[in-house]
Scaffold this motif. Structure first.
Motif, mmCIF file in Angstrom:
data_model
loop_
_atom_site.group_PDB
_atom_site.id
_atom_site.type_symbol
_atom_site.label_atom_id
_atom_site.label_comp_id
_atom_site.label_asym_id
_atom_site.label_seq_id
_atom_site.Cartn_x
_atom_site.Cartn_y
_atom_site.Cartn_z
ATOM 1 N N CYS A 258 0.849 -1.261 -0.134
ATOM 2 C CA CYS A 258 -0.113 -0.080 0.074
ATOM 3 C C CYS A 258 0.863 1.334 0.075
ATOM 4 C CB CYS A 258 -0.989 0.083 1.318
ATOM 5 S SG CYS A 258 -1.948 -1.471 1.302
ATOM 6 N N CYS A 261 1.381 2.292 -3.414
ATOM 7 C CA CYS A 261 0.217 1.966 -4.314
ATOM 8 C C CYS A 261 -0.025 3.228 -5.059
ATOM 9 C CB CYS A 261 -1.228 1.787 -3.586
ATOM 10 S SG CYS A 261 -2.624 1.443 -4.565
ATOM 11 N N CYS A 275 -9.363 2.131 -3.634
ATOM 12 C CA CYS A 275 -8.544 0.913 -3.103
ATOM 13 C C CYS A 275 -9.467 -0.292 -3.214
ATOM 14 C CB CYS A 275 -8.400 1.125 -1.392
ATOM 15 S SG CYS A 275 -7.851 -0.218 -0.696
HETATM 16 FE FE1 SF4 Z 1 -3.373 -1.120 -0.634
HETATM 17 FE FE2 SF4 Z 1 -5.740 -0.572 -1.346
HETATM 18 FE FE3 SF4 Z 1 -3.625 0.116 -2.897
HETATM 19 FE FE4 SF4 Z 1 -4.130 -2.329 -2.885
HETATM 20 S S1 SF4 Z 1 -5.576 -1.039 -3.542
HETATM 21 S S2 SF4 Z 1 -2.352 -1.581 -2.646
HETATM 22 S S3 SF4 Z 1 -5.029 -2.617 -0.560
HETATM 23 S S4 SF4 Z 1 -4.003 0.922 -0.957
#
Ligand code: SF4
Ligand code: SAM
Ligand code: SF4
Length: 330
Positions: A258, A261, A275
């Motif tokens: 994350c 991300c 997310c």
């Molecule tokens: Fe983390 Fe959500 Fe990004 Fe996946 S989508 S890496 S769970 S912040």
């Protein structure tokens, strides 16, 4: 026009990547992705027409998205997908168009995808044994995928990436066989930790932590770290000494990526998510009704601004409801 600088979210992450699901339908039924009874399909009327998906993409690019991954369900089952990809790849400002597929239809479609401007393909393949493959996919024929991979190589894609979801007691005894494929060919085999996204009692036990995978691989091969790719995301790569390709490990469960991300997601029904575990997300449909792309841009910016810092998957009792990945696109 000068490309926009990618936006930065409140946690300091540069967001330059959109995953765009074009359908929730699929020609396989992978056990880790869908419940056995399948998921109720959206009606055709709920699925955004290509014109809307192009508008969302244009708005996202104008905000600074540089890379779009088309996914699904199985993106290649949607009618007219090649023409859509052609139009998407020619949107000014988009640097990379890539696609994730289960490979079943690649034998017929690989050359068209290359001509449409798709830069690279991620092919999901979780077993090299026909019986295990059929069990995991609940109906798949491994031979079709292998023929699809040959077609991709003939079509001249510079390299092929494989996604292998590793599950303890199901296919984890095949990781060395998968890694060995990279010795002679420039494949990038990426092992993905199984994410318990569906409620099942043995869910967490199925996950093989990336560290354990690497330890097992290093007992068999001499591995050299390669590092992470730019403009991509979460895979850390190693090369078997002297190998043409690479092995990667993606650890969404054991080691949050994350912090790095860089993505947002848009589903085929027009729900935008900052997310993967963002509940329903923001419905873009009302913004599509507005004239011009400003409202859409504002909505997407809002999604980026409310991106959570991290997920809590695998920590404490599981309170989430089922998250069929075929709906969000992985
Ligand atoms: Fe983390 Fe959500 Fe990004 Fe996946 S989508 S890496 S769970 S912040
Ligand atoms: N149908 C295409 C395919 O299978 O490649 C694209 C959609 S699929 C939802 C996208 C990716 O999500 C696939 O690589 C799949 O393996 C991965 N995926 C689905 N469910 C998962 C889970 N529970 N844990 C880890 N990866 C998962
Ligand atoms: Fe279909 Fe991909 Fe989900 Fe498998 S992982 S059921 S191929 S959408």
């Amino acid at each position: 026009m000068k490309p926009a600088t990618p936006p930065v979210d409140p946690h300091g992450r540069t967001i330059n990547y959109m995953r765009l699901s074009v359908t929730d339908r699929c020609n396989l039924r992978c056990a880790y992705c869908m419940p056995a009874e399948g998921v109720p399909m959206r009606s055709h009327a709920d699925i955004l027409p290509y014109e809307d998906l192009l508008r969302i993409s244009r708005a996202a690019i104008s905000l600074g998205m540089e890379k779009i991954r088309v996914t699904g369900g199985e993106p290649l089952v949607r009618k007219g997908i090649v023409r859509f990809l052609e139009r998407l790849s020619s949107l000014p400002g988009l640097r990379r168009l890539v696609l994730t597929t289960n490979g079943v239809l690649l034998r017929e479609m690989a050359a068209d995808l290359k001509n449409a401007g798709v830069e690279s393909l991620n092919i999901s393949i979780d077993s090299l044994r026909p019986d295990t493959f059929a069990r995991i996919t609940r109906c798949g024929d491994l031979r079709q995928v292998l023929e699809g991979i040959e077609a991709v190589e003939r079509a001249g894609f510079p390299f092929v990436k494989f996604n292998v979801v590793v599950m303890r007691g199901v296919n984890d005894d095949e990781v060395a066989d998968f890694a060995a494929l990279t010795v002679d060919r420039p494949y990038r085999v990426r092992f993905i930790e199984y994410m318990p996204t569906l409620p099942r009692e043995d869910g967490k036990d199925l996950t093989v932590p990336g560290e354990e995978l690497l330890r097992r691989l290093s007992e068999r091969f001499r591995l050299q770290p390669v590092g992470r790719e730019k403009l991509t995301g979460p895979a850390a790569y190693w090369r078997i000494e002297g190998a043409a390709g690479m092995v990667g490990v993606i650890t969404p469960v054991s080691c949050h990526f994350c912090r790095e991300c860089n993505r947002i997601r848009v589903t085929s029904t027009g729900m935008a998510k900052g997310c993967l575990f963002d509940g329903d997300g923001v419905d873009l449909k009302p913004f599509l009704r507005a004239e011009g792309d400003d409202a859409l841009r504002r909505a997407l910016r809002g999604v980026i601004e409310s991106k959570p810092e991290r997920h809590s998957l695998g920590e404490g009792p599981d309170q989430r409801s089922a998250l069929p990945m075929s709906e969000v696109g992985g």
